[in-house]
Write an enzyme that holds these catalytic residues in place. Structure first.
Site, short mmCIF file in Angstrom:
data_model
loop_
_atom_site.label_atom_id
_atom_site.label_comp_id
_atom_site.label_asym_id
_atom_site.label_seq_id
_atom_site.Cartn_x
_atom_site.Cartn_y
_atom_site.Cartn_z
N GLY A 73 0.85 -1.20 0.00
CA GLY A 73 0.00 0.00 0.00
C GLY A 73 0.88 1.24 0.00
O GLY A 73 2.11 1.15 0.11
N LYS A 74 0.28 2.39 -0.12
CA LYS A 74 1.02 3.66 -0.05
C LYS A 74 0.02 4.80 0.04
O LYS A 74 -1.08 4.69 -0.51
CB LYS A 74 1.88 3.83 -1.30
#
Ligand code: NAD
Length: 416
Positions: free
Chosen positions: A105-106
């Site tokens: 994720g980010k």
């Protein structure tokens, strides 16, 4: 002409090459080519002067087959959805390369943290957390620090999330202050991973790390910690740069004295024990180790042929453009790719999350020893895969990751 390749294009190009060589089935390839979920949030913030300003934030989850998604939150005026998508995918590969049970994720907010007061930063962070509240969680998606965010930012995310939940959920973020469930050894973890990668790479070339020369681009968290640890291991730093400029000293730069200078001056420029140099030249120096630890897309088609380092250890994410890979390879430059070289940070983030879940905290020595074990194991696995598929270490690392992620996807099956 300058390359128009975006960070996400660069990720897809490597994924395509690895998938072909690995023989990945089309259905799984198509799933991995795009993120699972991209969320854009609008963030009204009450500024100190009474105005309201509306910021834009992102959270991207690329793949969660192996566990909750994991990835930092970036505060920067140049944040784009494209780079957050690339970062989320890199984290899918990075967590798989070091074999920790996370997906990728980010997150990010388009803002310039250097122009915001502490109060404004706190209100922005809390509003962002409230907006992504349903996406994140210790078993869903675990944010951490990235450019422009720090332990204080994580403490605000933790508090906002916990207040909504009516319980203290310290496993919701990593990179927290040590007094709030953070892990010892996290601050230098990415630099320590760079050190381990550098040592293993030199060993492959049959050379000791002690006495090796190195140059570092960037002197933030990753650059300064890598420089300090390499220096303490007996290597000699001959050049270093940051946004403001570059300095060199062929006899060696005293990294401890430079860190002191940097604490006051906020730049490496002006350090007495070195001469100024052209920052573009730093990447082309004849050194044993080059550590790009600043930003993406700095070794490109335009300068790759002139890189004379024996080993490039990618401390930053995406410092090498896809067009530069074959040039470095044909010139015999050994590249330790970002998804391996800078994975020390996510590995200790995993240790932090584990400690939060068991409620039992390790001594720094235990954290560092476990990090060495994870990184050396990952390094060996990447190079074994590289040899098996007769490819370069970057594609080797992608194949290793693809194998692990696609296997988890096959076990789970497609829910339709
Ligand atoms: P940071 O903000 O602490 O430091 C960045 C440094 O790079 C600063 O010294 C800045 O002046 C310098 N810089 C920026 N642009 C430059 C340029 N064009 N030329 C020379 N220097 C330049 O950031 P950081 O946390 O050290 O992260 C650096 C890179 O490493 C980023 O790509 C980040 O995504 C990646 N990374 C960081 C971590 C981590 O744990 N911090 C983990 C994995 C990857």
């Amino acid at each position: 002409m300058l390359s128009q390749t975006t960070a996400f294009d660069a990720m897809q190009a490597r994924l395509r090459a690895a998938a072909e060589l690995f023989g990945l089935e089309d259905a799984v390839f198509k799933v991995l080519l795009t993120p699972n979920r991209c969320v854009i949030v609008s963030l009204p913030v009450h500024m100190d002067d009474g105005r309201w300003e509306v910021f834009t934030g992102f959270r991207v989850q690329h793949n969660m087959a192996r566990g909750p998604s994991k990835g930092g939150i970036r505060y920067d005026p140049g944040v784009t959805l494209d780079e957050i998508k690339a970062g989320a995918a890199w984290n899918t590969w990075k967590t798989a390369v070091v074999d920790v049970p996370f997906g990728g994720g980010k997150g990010g907010i388009i803002c310039d943290p250097s122009t915001l007061s502490m109060g404004e930063l706190e209100r922005l962070t809390r509003r962002y957390t409230a907006e992504v509240m349903d996406l994140i969680g210790p078993d869903r998606d675990v944010p951490g620090i990235d450019m422009g965010t720090n332990a204080q930012t994580m403490a605000w995310v933790l508090d906002t999330y916990s207040m909504h939940l009516r319980e203290t959920a310290n496993g919701v973020v990593t990179g927290k202050p040590v007094g709030l469930g953070g892990s010892l050894g996290r601050t230098e973890a990415t630099g320590r991973g760079v050190l381990i990668s550098a040592r293993e790479a030199m060993q492959r070339l049959g050379k000791p790390l002690a006495g090796a020369t190195f140059a570092v681009q960037g002197f933030g968290n990753v650059g300064s910690q890598s420089a300090r640890l390499l220096h303490e291991a007996g290597a000699r730093m001959v050049a270093v740069s940051d946004r403001r400029g570059a300095i060199r000293n062929d006899r060696g730069i005293d990294v401890h004295a430079l860190i002191k200078h940097h604490q006051e001056a906020r730049t490496v420029v002006g350090f007495k024990g070195a001469e100024p140099m052209d920052p573009a030249e730093l990447l082309l120096m004849s050194v044993d180790l080059l550590v790009p630890a600043a930003t993406d897309n700095v070794i490109t088609e335009a300068n790759a042929a002139k890189v004379r380092a024996k080993v490039v250890v990618e401390g930053a994410n995406g410092p090498t453009a896809p067009e530069a890979d074959p040039i470095l390879l044909s010139n015999g430059v050994l590249v330790v790719p970002d998804i391996l070289a800078n994975a020390g940070g996510v590995t200790v983030s995993y240790f932090e999350w584990v400690q939060n879940r068991i409620g039992f905290y390790w001594r720094e020595r235990e954290v560092n020893e476990r990090l060495v074990e994870y990184m050396t194991h990952a390094f060996a696995a990447v190079f074994a895969t590289t040899d098996k598929y007769k490819t370069n270490p970057r594609i080797g690392a992608y194949i290793l990751a693809l194998g692990r992620v696609s296997q988890a996807m096959r076990y789970r099956g497609f829910y339709a």
